[in-house]
Design an enzyme around this catalytic site. Structure first.
Site, short mmCIF file in Angstrom:
data_model
loop_
_atom_site.label_atom_id
_atom_site.label_comp_id
_atom_site.label_asym_id
_atom_site.label_seq_id
_atom_site.Cartn_x
_atom_site.Cartn_y
_atom_site.Cartn_z
N CYS A 127 0.83 -1.21 0.00
CA CYS A 127 0.00 0.00 0.00
C CYS A 127 0.86 1.26 0.00
CB CYS A 127 -0.93 -0.01 1.21
SG CYS A 127 -1.89 1.50 1.36
N CYS A 130 -0.39 4.17 2.14
CA CYS A 130 -0.18 4.01 3.60
C CYS A 130 1.28 4.19 3.99
CB CYS A 130 -0.60 2.60 4.06
SG CYS A 130 -2.05 1.94 3.30
N ASP A 131 2.19 3.69 3.18
CA ASP A 131 3.58 3.53 3.64
C ASP A 131 4.61 4.43 2.96
OD1 ASP A 131 2.67 1.57 5.32
OD2 ASP A 131 3.07 -0.06 3.92
#
Ligand code: NAP
Length: 297
Positions: A127, A130-131
Site C-alpha cells: 500500500c 499508507c507507507d
C-alpha cells in the site's frame, strides 16, 4: 433475527447496507478488520461519476458515516462460516437473517517468494498511500503493470529519490493516461520484461533480484518494494455453501444471485469482468433490493 446480514464493510457491503436501511430493514454488517475495504488504499479516485477527485479513505469514510447516520449496526468480528439456514457464525457469536449478502472483496496478491512475509513492514509494502512516507528521499521499486502499480509509482516519485517500476511485460494493463503521466517523471526507471525473484537483507530489505524473461538476472539496491500485482478473492470459508469458480470467485451473474437461495454476492468477491468502485456499489444496491424483494415474496 436480522433481515439482512452483510459480510464485509467495503463499498459493496456498505452500499447494500445503505439500500437496506433506507428500506427500513434490520441490518447487521460484519467486518473482520476496518470499514472501507481496498478503496482506502487508493490515493486518488478520479473515475467515480459525479466526484471529480476524492481520496479512497475520504470516500469510504463518507459512505461509512452515511450508513451510521441511518443506524447501521456494524460488528467487528471475523466470519467463520455461513450455514444453510442463513446462520452466520463468527469468532464471537452466531447471527441469523432472512438473507445474507457476501461482500468480502479481495486481498492483495502476493509474489510468493522467500522472505516476502518476513519483510512486510521492513521493506515490503502492499500500500503506497499508507507507507510511502517511510521511504522519503529513499530508493524504492514498484512491481506490477495495472492501475495500482502505475498510480503507486507516480505517487512515490514525488516522495522518493528514485523509483524502479518492474513489470513482467513491456505493455501495461493500466489506463494510458496514467502510463503517459508516469513517463514524464524523471526519477522513474522502467524495468520491463522482468520479475522480482528474490529479496535480500538481514533484518530488513536491502536489495531485490530481478530476472528478465531472457533469464538474465540483476540485483537492484532498494529500501522498499511496493507489490501491486492485483488481487485475489478470500472466499475459502464460503466454499461449502456457495459455488466458487476455479480462481476462487463466487459464481454469480450481474443479478448477484449465488447458487444458494437467499445468499447474494456483491463486489470484487464475485465473478465479473470489471472490478471497480462503480461496479462494487452497483452490486451492493442490486443485492440489497433483490434480497428485500425476494424475502417479501
Ligand atoms: P490488475 O489490474 O489486475 O493488474 C495486476 C498487474 O500485476 C498486471 O499488470 C499483471 O501483469 C501483474 N501481475 C499479476 N500477477 C503477477 C505476478 N505473479 N507477478 C508479477 N506481476 C503480476 O490489478 P490492480 O492494478 O491492482 O487493479 C485492480 C482493479 O482496480 C483494476 O480493475 C483497476 O483498474 C482498478 N483500479 C482502479 C484505479 C483507479 O481507477 N483510480 C486505481 C487502482 C486500481 P499482466 O498485465 O502481465 O497480467
Amino acid at each position: 433475527m436480522y433481515d439482512i446480514i452483510i459480510v464485509g464493510a467495503g463499498p459493496a457491503g456498505l452500499t447494500a447496507a445503505l439500500y437496506a436501511l433506507r428500506a427500513n430493514k434490520k441490518v447487521l454488517v460484519l467486518e473482520a478488520k476496518s470499514y472501507g475495504g481496498q478503496i482506502i488504499n487508493a490515493n486518488k479516485v478520479e473515475n467515480y461519476p459525479g466526484i471529480k477527485s476524492i481520496s479512497g479513505f475520504d470516500y469510504a469514510t463518507n459512505l461509512y458515516n452515511q450508513v451510521k447516520e441511518l443506524g447501521c449496526e456494524i460488528k467487528y468480528e471475523t466470519v467463520e462460516r455461513v450455514e444453510e439456514n442463513k446462520n452466520v457464525v463468527t469468532n464471537k457469536g452466531s447471527y441469523n437473517a432472512k438473507a445474507v449478502i457476501l461482500a468480502t472483496g479481495a486481498e492483495n496478491r502476493k509474489l510468493n517468494i522467500d522472505k516476502e512475509r518476513d519483510f512486510v513492514g521492513r521493506g515490503i509494502s502492499y500500500c503506497a498511500t499508507c507507507d510511502a512516507n517511510f521511504y522519503k528521499n529513499k530508493t524504492v521499486a514498484v512491481t506490477g503493470g495495472g492501475n495500482t502499480a502505475i498510480e503507486d509509482a507516480i505517487y512515490l516519485s514525488d516522495i522518493c529519490d528514485k523509483v524502479y517500476l518492474i513489470h513482467r511485460r513491456d505493455e501495461f494493463r493500466a489506463e494510458k493516461k496514467y502510463v503517459e503521466e508516469l513517463k514524464t517523471k524523471s526519477n522513474i526507471e522502467f524495468v520491463l520484461n522482468a520479475n522480482v525473484v528474490n529479496l535480500n537483507g538481514n533484518s530488513k530489505l536491502e536489495s531485490i533480484i530481478i530476472k528478465y524473461n531472457d533469464d538474465n538476472e540483476k540485483e537492484i539496491k532498494v529500501d522498499g518494494l511496493f507489490i501491486a500485482i492485483g488481487q485475489e478473492p478470500k472466499n475459502e470459508i464460503f466454499k461449502n455453501i456457495v459455488e466458487l469458480d476455479k480462481l476462487g470467485y463466487i459464481v454469480a451473474l450481474d443479478d448477484v444471485h449465488t447458487n444458494k437461495k437467499g445468499i447474494y454476492v456483491a463486489g470484487d468477491a464475485r465473478v465479473k469482468s470489471l472490478r471497480q468502485l462503480t461496479t462494487a456499489v452497483a452490486d451492493g444496491s442490486i443485492a440489497a433490493t433483490t434480497a428485500i424483494k425476494e424475502m417479501e415474496n
